[in-house]
Design a protein around this motif. Structure first.
Motif, PDB file in Angstrom:
ATOM      1  N   PHE A 190     -43.755  15.414  45.190  1.00 44.11           N
ATOM      2  CA  PHE A 190     -43.924  15.550  46.636  1.00 44.11           C
ATOM      3  C   PHE A 190     -42.724  16.267  47.263  1.00 44.11           C
ATOM      4  CE2 PHE A 190     -45.399  13.220  50.711  1.00 44.11           C
ATOM      5  CZ  PHE A 190     -46.259  14.270  50.997  1.00 44.11           C
ATOM      6  N   ILE A 191     -41.527  16.038  46.722  1.00 41.62           N
ATOM      7  CA  ILE A 191     -40.353  16.780  47.178  1.00 41.62           C
ATOM      8  C   ILE A 191     -40.545  18.270  46.898  1.00 41.62           C
ATOM      9  CG2 ILE A 191     -37.888  17.205  46.739  1.00 41.62           C
ATOM     10  CD1 ILE A 191     -37.656  14.150  46.165  1.00 41.62           C
ATOM     11  N   ALA A 192     -41.022  18.587  45.692  1.00 36.88           N
ATOM     12  CA  ALA A 192     -41.220  19.986  45.309  1.00 36.88           C
ATOM     13  C   ALA A 192     -42.275  20.655  46.187  1.00 36.88           C
ATOM     14  CB  ALA A 192     -41.624  20.065  43.836  1.00 36.88           C
ATOM     15  N   ILE A 193     -43.354  19.942  46.516  1.00 33.35           N
ATOM     16  CA  ILE A 193     -44.397  20.519  47.360  1.00 33.35           C
ATOM     17  C   ILE A 193     -43.862  20.832  48.753  1.00 33.35           C
ATOM     18  CG2 ILE A 193     -46.585  20.023  48.520  1.00 33.35           C
ATOM     19  CD1 ILE A 193     -47.411  18.430  46.039  1.00 33.35           C
ATOM     20  N   ASN A 194     -43.127  19.898  49.339  1.00 33.88           N
ATOM     21  CA  ASN A 194     -42.544  20.136  50.657  1.00 33.88           C
ATOM     22  C   ASN A 194     -41.565  21.295  50.625  1.00 33.88           C
ATOM     23  OD1 ASN A 194     -43.100  17.915  52.951  1.00 33.88           O
ATOM     24  ND2 ASN A 194     -43.297  16.955  50.943  1.00 33.88           N
ATOM     25  N   ASN A 195     -40.728  21.346  49.580  1.00 30.24           N
ATOM     26  CA  ASN A 195     -39.749  22.433  49.466  1.00 30.24           C
ATOM     27  C   ASN A 195     -40.421  23.781  49.234  1.00 30.24           C
ATOM     28  OD1 ASN A 195     -37.607  20.688  49.854  1.00 30.24           O
ATOM     29  ND2 ASN A 195     -37.207  20.405  47.675  1.00 30.24           N
ATOM     30  N   TYR A 196     -41.575  23.767  48.566  1.00 30.49           N
ATOM     31  CA  TYR A 196     -42.298  25.018  48.324  1.00 30.49           C
ATOM     32  C   TYR A 196     -42.714  25.658  49.649  1.00 30.49           C
ATOM     33  CZ  TYR A 196     -45.911  28.261  46.803  1.00 30.49           C
ATOM     34  OH  TYR A 196     -46.655  29.389  46.603  1.00 30.49           O
ATOM     35  N   PHE A 197     -43.216  24.850  50.564  1.00 27.14           N
ATOM     36  CA  PHE A 197     -43.680  25.379  51.836  1.00 27.14           C
ATOM     37  C   PHE A 197     -42.543  25.816  52.758  1.00 27.14           C
ATOM     38  CE2 PHE A 197     -47.650  22.994  50.878  1.00 27.14           C
ATOM     39  CZ  PHE A 197     -48.540  24.046  51.016  1.00 27.14           C
ATOM     40  N   THR A 198     -41.365  25.238  52.586  1.00 30.07           N
ATOM     41  CA  THR A 198     -40.278  25.527  53.525  1.00 30.07           C
ATOM     42  C   THR A 198     -39.169  26.393  52.939  1.00 30.07           C
ATOM     43  OG1 THR A 198     -39.132  23.470  52.891  1.00 30.07           O
ATOM     44  CG2 THR A 198     -40.666  23.350  54.740  1.00 30.07           C
TER      45      THR A 198
ATOM     46  N   ASN B 196     -37.148  29.491  50.532  1.00 26.54           N
ATOM     47  CA  ASN B 196     -37.156  30.944  50.369  1.00 26.54           C
ATOM     48  C   ASN B 196     -37.863  31.307  49.057  1.00 26.54           C
ATOM     49  OD1 ASN B 196     -35.275  30.503  48.259  1.00 26.54           O
ATOM     50  ND2 ASN B 196     -33.555  30.692  49.694  1.00 26.54           N
ATOM     51  N   VAL B 197     -37.814  32.574  48.685  1.00 24.08           N
ATOM     52  CA  VAL B 197     -38.549  33.036  47.507  1.00 24.08           C
ATOM     53  C   VAL B 197     -38.086  32.320  46.247  1.00 24.08           C
ATOM     54  CG1 VAL B 197     -39.032  35.023  46.040  1.00 24.08           C
ATOM     55  CG2 VAL B 197     -39.007  35.300  48.525  1.00 24.08           C
ATOM     56  N   VAL B 198     -36.774  32.187  46.081  1.00 23.21           N
ATOM     57  CA  VAL B 198     -36.241  31.517  44.890  1.00 23.21           C
ATOM     58  C   VAL B 198     -36.649  30.047  44.872  1.00 23.21           C
ATOM     59  CG1 VAL B 198     -34.130  30.832  43.677  1.00 23.21           C
ATOM     60  CG2 VAL B 198     -34.302  33.118  44.701  1.00 23.21           C
TER      61      VAL B 198
ATOM     62  N   LYS C 168     -39.226  28.731  46.335  1.00 23.90           N
ATOM     63  CA  LYS C 168     -40.660  28.641  46.070  1.00 23.90           C
ATOM     64  C   LYS C 168     -40.935  28.751  44.570  1.00 23.90           C
ATOM     65  CE  LYS C 168     -42.462  30.449  50.453  1.00 23.90           C
ATOM     66  NZ  LYS C 168     -43.162  29.215  50.838  1.00 23.90           N
ATOM     67  N   PHE C 169     -40.204  29.625  43.897  1.00 24.85           N
ATOM     68  CA  PHE C 169     -40.409  29.802  42.455  1.00 24.85           C
ATOM     69  C   PHE C 169     -40.042  28.531  41.692  1.00 24.85           C
ATOM     70  CE2 PHE C 169     -38.762  31.020  38.244  1.00 24.85           C
ATOM     71  CZ  PHE C 169     -39.904  31.592  37.707  1.00 24.85           C
ATOM     72  N   THR C 170     -38.851  27.996  41.954  1.00 21.15           N
ATOM     73  CA  THR C 170     -38.419  26.787  41.234  1.00 21.15           C
ATOM     74  C   THR C 170     -39.287  25.586  41.606  1.00 21.15           C
ATOM     75  OG1 THR C 170     -36.762  26.337  42.954  1.00 21.15           O
ATOM     76  CG2 THR C 170     -36.046  27.592  41.021  1.00 21.15           C
ATOM     77  N   SER C 171     -39.680  25.488  42.873  1.00 19.26           N
ATOM     78  CA  SER C 171     -40.549  24.389  43.282  1.00 19.26           C
ATOM     79  C   SER C 171     -41.923  24.524  42.632  1.00 19.26           C
ATOM     80  CB  SER C 171     -40.700  24.359  44.805  1.00 19.26           C
ATOM     81  OG  SER C 171     -39.466  24.090  45.436  1.00 19.26           O
ATOM     82  N   GLY C 172     -42.407  25.766  42.530  1.00 22.82           N
ATOM     83  CA  GLY C 172     -43.697  25.993  41.889  1.00 22.82           C
ATOM     84  C   GLY C 172     -43.701  25.564  40.435  1.00 22.82           C
ATOM     85  N   LEU C 173     -42.597  25.842  39.733  1.00 24.07           N
ATOM     86  CA  LEU C 173     -42.490  25.397  38.339  1.00 24.07           C
ATOM     87  C   LEU C 173     -42.502  23.874  38.248  1.00 24.07           C
ATOM     88  CD1 LEU C 173     -39.769  27.845  36.923  1.00 24.07           C
ATOM     89  CD2 LEU C 173     -42.245  27.906  36.532  1.00 24.07           C
ATOM     90  N   SER C 174     -41.780  23.231  39.165  1.00 26.60           N
ATOM     91  CA  SER C 174     -41.733  21.765  39.172  1.00 26.60           C
ATOM     92  C   SER C 174     -43.108  21.176  39.470  1.00 26.60           C
ATOM     93  CB  SER C 174     -40.719  21.282  40.210  1.00 26.60           C
ATOM     94  OG  SER C 174     -40.672  19.866  40.258  1.00 26.60           O
ATOM     95  N   ILE C 175     -43.811  21.771  40.437  1.00 24.67           N
ATOM     96  CA  ILE C 175     -45.150  21.290  40.781  1.00 24.67           C
ATOM     97  C   ILE C 175     -46.079  21.400  39.572  1.00 24.67           C
ATOM     98  CG2 ILE C 175     -47.204  21.780  42.174  1.00 24.67           C
ATOM     99  CD1 ILE C 175     -45.220  22.724  44.386  1.00 24.67           C
ATOM    100  N   THR C 176     -46.026  22.558  38.903  1.00 26.56           N
ATOM    101  CA  THR C 176     -46.884  22.775  37.738  1.00 26.56           C
ATOM    102  C   THR C 176     -46.597  21.757  36.642  1.00 26.56           C
ATOM    103  OG1 THR C 176     -46.980  25.145  38.211  1.00 26.56           O
ATOM    104  CG2 THR C 176     -47.584  24.439  35.983  1.00 26.56           C
TER     105      THR C 176
END
Length: 316
Positions: A136-144, A146-148, A150-158
């Motif tokens: 849930f931290i990663a999802i919130n950080n993905y939306f808010t 920057n590009v980097v 979003k990339f690291t948060s996307g990996l964590s979400i996956t």
């Protein structure tokens, strides 16, 4: 007759590490809510989840006289508010994935008796508190971010979604996914709604289920009330008798060998004007309920901090 499981605080206990992750989630939630006007292109802040309000209805809750614990309620007729939403974190328009929420507020003499957030899917793929908090931290950080970020948060979400596969592949979960897919085009008023996790009912532990009394095809509350005169749904609970069959902190399995007991019925007759800005300030935090109706379980305990952070940020 079987003895019902008695509530103890041990069902809710979080570790020091989990509390630390929860604090990080609070920061992420506040940051997300602060940016929701820009993310959803609207002039106000929204909730961290279930951002889209489809309708808000007003009515009454009637407690069944045969219900064995009717004295838990301060009165046999209570005021009831229903907020109908979509689970997405951003405002959705048009057709959306059919993940709906029914948030119920029961009140007596203007005082909250209980808040019950329900969804149209009975199971939850996370039992591990730390893993869910990190997701849930990663999802919130993905939306808010920057590009980097979003990339690291996307990996964590996956990674965290992949970790849920063993539970998603459980027969109970697959059965309910199949049922949801089959009903994907149905009216949101025709679904059965469930509590995510357990609640107290007095000294006991239950799950909740909300069932419409008749088939509904209309897609808006206005049309439901116009065509039927009211919207009626029955509230049922399922007691925990045996933690092996009715596990409180294992959320991807259905409870077995516990019949549903009808508590009462909701009769909604009035639809609120969705343009009223005060409606978005309503709180359905289940921890604002009387002690007799508090949430139970480790995942459930995360709601209090998350709801408080989201509410404080969107109302300032």
């Amino acid at each position: 007759m079987q003895e019902k499981v008695t509530y103890t605080p041990e069902f809710d206990r979080l570790s020091i590490n989990e509390h630390a992750l929860l604090n990080k989630l609070t920061v992420a939630i506040r940051k997300f809510v602060c940016k929701t006007p820009k993310l959803s292109r609207i002039p106000y802040k929204t909730r961290d989840a279930h951002a889209t309000t489809y309708d808000i209805l007003q009515g009454k809750f009637l407690v069944n006289e045969p219900f064995e614990q009717q004295l838990l309620f301060p009165n046999n007729i209570l005021d009831a508010t229903l907020r109908i939403s979509n689970a997405h974190m951003k405002i959705v328009k048009g057709n959306a994935f059919p993940a709906y929420g029914f948030s119920l507020k029961l009140a007596h003499d203007t005082k909250t008796v209980a808040n019950f957030p329900l969804v149209n899917f009975p199971l939850f793929p996370f039992n591990n508190v730390s893993n869910f908090l990190k997701l849930f931290i990663a999802i919130n950080n993905y939306f808010t971010g920057n590009v980097v970020q979003k990339f690291t948060s996307g990996l964590s979400i996956t990674a965290h979604i992949i970790s849920t596969l063993p539970r998603i592949l459980h027969p109970d979960f697959l059965k309910n996914i199949t049922h949801l897919i089959q009903k994907r085009n149905a009216s949101m008023f025709s679904f059965t709604y469930h509590s995510i996790g357990a609640y107290r009912f007095g000294d006991h532990i239950v799950k909740l289920k909300l069932v419409p009394e008749q088939p509904i095809d209309q897609t808006s509350a206005e049309k439901v009330i116009q065509n039927h005169g009211h919207y009626v749904v029955d509230l049922y609970i399922q007691y925990a008798y045996n933690l092996k069959d009715e596990p409180v902190n294992i959320l991807h399995r259905e409870w077995k060998n516990s019949p549903f007991v009808q508590v009462g019925k909701f009769i909604f007759t009035c639809v609120e004007d969705k343009k009223n800005p005060a409606l978005e300030k309503l709180s359905f935090n289940p921890f604002e309920s009387l002690e007799a109706f508090q949430p139970v379980g480790r995942i459930q305990q995360l709601r209090k901090t998350a709801y408080d952070a989201s509410f404080e940020e969107r109302t300032t």
